[in-house]
Design an enzyme around this catalytic site. Sequence first.
Site, PDB file in Angstrom:
ATOM      1  N   HIS A 152       8.030  -6.365  -9.190  1.00 35.63           N
ATOM      2  CA  HIS A 152       8.171  -5.582  -7.958  1.00 35.63           C
ATOM      3  C   HIS A 152       9.527  -5.845  -7.324  1.00 35.63           C
ATOM      4  O   HIS A 152      10.210  -4.917  -6.869  1.00 35.63           O
ATOM      5  CB  HIS A 152       7.042  -5.954  -6.989  1.00 35.63           C
ATOM      6  N   ASP A 200       6.817 -12.002   2.623  1.00 34.14           N
ATOM      7  CA  ASP A 200       7.269 -10.610   2.596  1.00 34.14           C
ATOM      8  C   ASP A 200       8.536 -10.469   3.445  1.00 34.14           C
ATOM      9  O   ASP A 200       8.612 -11.018   4.546  1.00 34.14           O
ATOM     10  CB  ASP A 200       6.171  -9.700   3.147  1.00 34.14           C
TER      11      ASP A 200
END
Length: 335
Positions: free
Chosen positions: A229, A156
């Site tokens: 995403h 992330d």
Amino acid sequence: MTEKSWDRVPIDAQSIDAPLSQAAVFLVVTVNNEQAALATVCSALDGLDDLVKTVGFRDLSAKLSCIVGIGHDFWNRLGVDKRPQELKPFAPIHGAVHTAPATPGDLLFHIRSERTDVCFEFERILLDTLGASVTVVDEVSGFRYFDARDLLGFVDGTANPTGRDLPASALVGQEDEEFVGGSYVVVQKYLHNMSAWAQTPTPEQEAIIGRTKIDNIEIDDDDAPRKSHKSLATIVDADGNEHDILRDNMPFGRPGQREFGTYFIGYSRYLWVIEKMLQRMYIGDPPGAYDRLLDFSTPHTGITFFAPARPMLEELVQAAQKQLATVSPTGTTPR
């Protein structure tokens, strides 16, 4: 923005550009609606830097910092006429399938350190100082998970800006001169359906995220029937310029309660960048083709703040304290 113009950004623009930490606490509070509560909060904000030094001195290598974000409604209560150009309450987003809710929050304290106990100690003393003047509406303790992965197993924050791109993406510039060095902050607490995610084949997970799971390689999905995403979170303006934000997301969880999540926190020079990102995720591009990650991750909070540079934070506190000094204990201005 040119590099030269960034010479005028205050060097004390809070600690937004600090490296990602091993531990963090995300503390959101509302301020009770009494003059005494406002006075207590202003006093605590005035002493925040000293508290960072007091707790942080116990282990300088722990690199304790605390960023303060101020919500739209509480900004108005501080009695300062000027306000950041884009500051407004978080607007809920209602997609065809998923919704991003708006939740209360006057102040955000983003506490970061290399040690969990240092974050804990700072929060403990801070809340003791604030006392009954505030109500805690959200409190999340985050941790760095292996090689900066979320609990879904993916790295992330790969796209975070670095070097001179970081302030150009995360800090307000000369377009809003009185608030140079500040940053718009949006937070959302997501809870994951880990069972459903675990039953999803890895290739499908990778198509949803837009990166390979093991080695974090970006997947080119320009010709894919549904954007990932990664692609939906990439914002390009009408002139073809890509706009980045700074993410300091953290995993959190309580396995005994079957609670597994990601605390999203995005710092941006322009609020509209994060707003457009969320619109693309929830509404879809094209409309209806929403971010499939939302089928597994549900937001439970949504709040917008502005983290002013330290000189502006000091000015806000001093203005509020001056106003309070003219108000009697009954809440009226003496004649």
